[in-house]
Design an enzyme around this catalytic site. Structure first.
Site, PDB file in Angstrom:
ATOM      1  N   PRO A 141      -2.389  -1.194  19.250  1.00  0.00           N
ATOM      2  CA  PRO A 141      -2.245  -1.594  17.839  1.00  0.00           C
ATOM      3  C   PRO A 141      -2.605  -0.522  16.819  1.00  0.00           C
ATOM      4  O   PRO A 141      -2.367  -0.712  15.628  1.00  0.00           O
ATOM      5  CB  PRO A 141      -3.196  -2.788  17.720  1.00  0.00           C
ATOM      6  CG  PRO A 141      -4.193  -2.589  18.813  1.00  0.00           C
ATOM      7  CD  PRO A 141      -3.468  -1.905  19.925  1.00  0.00           C
ATOM      8  N   TYR A 155       4.210   6.342  10.032  1.00  0.00           N
ATOM      9  CA  TYR A 155       3.449   5.149   9.663  1.00  0.00           C
ATOM     10  C   TYR A 155       4.269   4.214   8.780  1.00  0.00           C
ATOM     11  O   TYR A 155       4.252   2.997   8.942  1.00  0.00           O
ATOM     12  CB  TYR A 155       2.160   5.546   8.944  1.00  0.00           C
ATOM     13  CG  TYR A 155       1.129   4.438   8.923  1.00  0.00           C
ATOM     14  CD1 TYR A 155       1.145   3.450   7.941  1.00  0.00           C
ATOM     15  CD2 TYR A 155       0.146   4.354   9.908  1.00  0.00           C
ATOM     16  CE1 TYR A 155       0.226   2.421   7.940  1.00  0.00           C
ATOM     17  CE2 TYR A 155      -0.787   3.341   9.911  1.00  0.00           C
ATOM     18  CZ  TYR A 155      -0.733   2.366   8.924  1.00  0.00           C
ATOM     19  OH  TYR A 155      -1.650   1.331   8.924  1.00  0.00           O
ATOM     20  N   TYR A 206      -8.996   4.119   8.498  1.00  0.00           N
ATOM     21  CA  TYR A 206      -9.104   4.495   9.917  1.00  0.00           C
ATOM     22  C   TYR A 206     -10.244   5.501  10.043  1.00  0.00           C
ATOM     23  O   TYR A 206     -10.266   6.516   9.341  1.00  0.00           O
ATOM     24  CB  TYR A 206      -7.814   5.154  10.408  1.00  0.00           C
ATOM     25  CG  TYR A 206      -6.637   4.224  10.521  1.00  0.00           C
ATOM     26  CD1 TYR A 206      -5.921   3.816   9.394  1.00  0.00           C
ATOM     27  CD2 TYR A 206      -6.235   3.727  11.760  1.00  0.00           C
ATOM     28  CE1 TYR A 206      -4.834   2.956   9.500  1.00  0.00           C
ATOM     29  CE2 TYR A 206      -5.143   2.875  11.877  1.00  0.00           C
ATOM     30  CZ  TYR A 206      -4.458   2.491  10.740  1.00  0.00           C
ATOM     31  OH  TYR A 206      -3.394   1.629  10.857  1.00  0.00           O
ATOM     32  N   HIS A 251       0.832  -1.205   0.000  1.00  0.00           N
ATOM     33  CA  HIS A 251       0.000   0.000   0.000  1.00  0.00           C
ATOM     34  C   HIS A 251       0.862   1.250   0.000  1.00  0.00           C
ATOM     35  O   HIS A 251       1.871   1.317   0.705  1.00  0.00           O
ATOM     36  CB  HIS A 251      -0.901   0.014   1.242  1.00  0.00           C
ATOM     37  CG  HIS A 251      -1.937  -1.073   1.241  1.00  0.00           C
ATOM     38  ND1 HIS A 251      -3.189  -0.900   0.735  1.00  0.00           N
ATOM     39  CD2 HIS A 251      -1.866  -2.360   1.656  1.00  0.00           C
ATOM     40  CE1 HIS A 251      -3.873  -2.041   0.850  1.00  0.00           C
ATOM     41  NE2 HIS A 251      -3.092  -2.932   1.395  1.00  0.00           N
ATOM     42  N   LYS A 260       2.592  -0.871  15.078  1.00  0.00           N
ATOM     43  CA  LYS A 260       4.035  -0.818  15.311  1.00  0.00           C
ATOM     44  C   LYS A 260       4.605  -2.030  16.044  1.00  0.00           C
ATOM     45  O   LYS A 260       5.823  -2.203  16.090  1.00  0.00           O
ATOM     46  CB  LYS A 260       4.390   0.453  16.105  1.00  0.00           C
ATOM     47  CG  LYS A 260       4.235   1.730  15.300  1.00  0.00           C
ATOM     48  CD  LYS A 260       5.121   1.713  14.077  1.00  0.00           C
ATOM     49  CE  LYS A 260       4.762   2.780  13.073  1.00  0.00           C
ATOM     50  NZ  LYS A 260       5.445   2.577  11.792  1.00  0.00           N
TER      51      LYS A 260
HETATM   52  C1  PHB Z   1      -4.355  -5.463  11.007  1.00  0.00           C
HETATM   53  O1  PHB Z   1      -4.435  -5.661   9.776  1.00  0.00           O
HETATM   54  O2  PHB Z   1      -4.542  -6.385  11.852  1.00  0.00           O
HETATM   55  C2  PHB Z   1      -4.046  -4.071  11.503  1.00  0.00           C
HETATM   56  C3  PHB Z   1      -3.719  -3.078  10.587  1.00  0.00           C
HETATM   57  C4  PHB Z   1      -3.429  -1.795  11.040  1.00  0.00           C
HETATM   58  C5  PHB Z   1      -3.482  -1.520  12.399  1.00  0.00           C
HETATM   59  C6  PHB Z   1      -3.800  -2.528  13.326  1.00  0.00           C
HETATM   60  C7  PHB Z   1      -4.092  -3.807  12.874  1.00  0.00           C
HETATM   61  O3  PHB Z   1      -3.204  -0.255  12.843  1.00  0.00           O
END
Ligand code: PHB
Ligand code: APR
Length: 391
Positions: A293, A385, A201, A72, A297
């Site tokens: 999460p 990120y 998000y 991505h 990270k």
């Molecule tokens: C996930 O795909 O499990 C995932 C992706 C981004 C995050 C947290 C979990 O910030």
């Protein structure tokens, strides 16, 4: 038994460290308390930053990543029914993230280590570490019903947040820093194609939601829930209805639904222990630190720790130099604290606290406006990120 580096834990940190040391000609033995099947199937996160992609490629552990990973060049942010894209190509040129489940990283590393003859002992539980303050530490462990000893030059605790290695360090020599968040995530796996191209998000009046993915036909989604939530209180329809509300945006977008195949509640905590070394024992990964999460990270910090440590242990083995070993903890903690701050920032910006005030609502919306205005705040988000360089 005797080896140069005794590693406790066959998660991403321990497995990658073992591979890097073996390829550098440094003897190591890896002790894992669980069986192979359990370790390989443990559901965890799955977003790898650029420095992790680079580290896995440098270690020759990238075949599945490059063939199966979903790369991505940005993420999507939604709030106040509007959608914005954080464009990594523009803000962090040359850096990507890849969705590649931790289970696949672990499976590939186990296969590679075993194929190369690296001693990975499953169902071998480390019971204590002795003599870390001296020059010849010993890992006392139980394997096949027998009490055994692994004599080492160095021990590396890659045994996660609940392992024994951190507890080996005397309390008087350790400083810990932690924060528990007043909310958790309800995470689901669903047999439905993702309704988004990039990770999505969302900030909403009801709280946070995240749309991730595992393949073109399997979606991974999360929504903020109160601590102590029972997943059994959330049937599929309630979950999809709430997710649809939180992702709602003006226009004709809709959230596609499908059968939910897994459901779990994940608490959220920040934690750091300092220093990440005690004599000849080093801590790496979740054994030393955990992050909420939201910033994706956890795995990436574990990889960065062992990249730094592999360099240091290889240098010692080659010419006895201790400069990199002595710098290990400070080198890692600089990056750990940057990731802790970023993870805290993402978490507190997107999640609504139970007693949040209207003033704090406005502060969050203002912060989200800054992040999506394309200026320095967006660049800092993209920088963090996609991952800061490993020291
Ligand atoms: C996930 O795909 O499990 C995932 C992706 C981004 C995050 C947290 C979990 O910030
Ligand atoms: N003896 C041997 N092995 C142990 C012991 C012990 N006493 N205690 C724990 N272990 C093993 C666990 O069974 C696990 O396989 O240590 C391993 C630790 O792995 P992780 O918890 O995955 O930690 P780490 O390698 O640092 O990776 C961090 O995993 O937990 C996620 O979100 C986290 O993505 C991050 C990543």
């Amino acid at each position: 038994m005797r080896t140069t580096v005794g590693i406790i834990g066959a998660g991403p940190a321990g497995l990658l460290l073992a591979r890097m040391l073996h390829r550098a000609g440094v003897d190591c033995v890896l002790l894992e308390s669980r069986d192979r099947a359990y370790v390989e199937e443990r559901q965890r996160a799955g977003t790898l930053e650029q420095s992790t992609i680079d580290a896995l490629r440098a270690a020759g552990a990238h075949e599945r990543l490059d063939s199966e990973g979903m790369f991505h060049d940005g993420i999507e942010i939604r709030f106040a029914r509007r959608s914005h894209r954080i464009d990594f190509a523009a803000l962090a040129p040359g850096r990507q993230v890849v969705i590649h489940p931790q289970t696949k990283v672990v499976q590939e590393l186990i296969a590679l280590n075993l194929a190369d003859g690296v001693p990975v002992l499953f169902e071998a539980r480390a019971d204590r570490v002795e003599g870390a303050e001296g020059d010849h530490p010993v890992i006392r462990f139980t394997h096949e019903g027998r009490q055994r000893a692994l004599h080492c030059d160095f021990v590396v605790g890659c045994d996660g947040f609940h392992g024994i290695s951190r507890r080996t360090v005397p309390d008087a020599l350790t400083r810990t820093f932690s924060r528990r968040y007043p909310y958790s995530w309800l995470g689901i796996l669903a047999d439905v194609a993702p309704s988004c191209t990039d990770l999505l998000y969302a900030h909403s009046p009801n709280g946070f939601a995240l749309h991730s993915m595992r393949s073109s036909t399997v979606s991974r989604l999360y929504l903020q829930v109160p601590n102590g939530t029972d997943p059994g209180d959330w049937d599929d329809e309630r979950i999809w209805d709430e997710l649809s509300f939180r992702f709602a945006v003006d226009g004709d977008w809709k959230l596609d639904r499908g059968p939910i195949t897994a459901k779990s509640v994940i608490p959220m905590q920040s934690f750091v222990t300092e220093p990440m070394r005690h004599g000849r024992m080093f801590l790496a990964g979740d054994a030393a630190h955990i992050v909420p999460p939201t910033g994706a990270k956890g795995l990436n910090l574990a990889v960065a720790d062992v990249v730094v440590l592999a360099r240091a242990l290889t240098a010692w083995t080659e010419d006895g130099s201790t400069e990199l070993i002595d710098a290990y903890s400070d080198t890692c903690l600089r990056r750990v604290w940057q990731a802790e701050h970023f993870s805290w920032f993402m978490t507190t910006t997107f999640h609504r606290e139970p007693d949040q005030t209207p003033f704090e609502d406005r502060l969050q919306l203002t912060q989200l406006e800054r992040l999506t205005a394309g200026g320095p705040a967006a660049a800092e988000l993209a920088d963090n990120y996609t991952g800061l360089p490993i020291g």
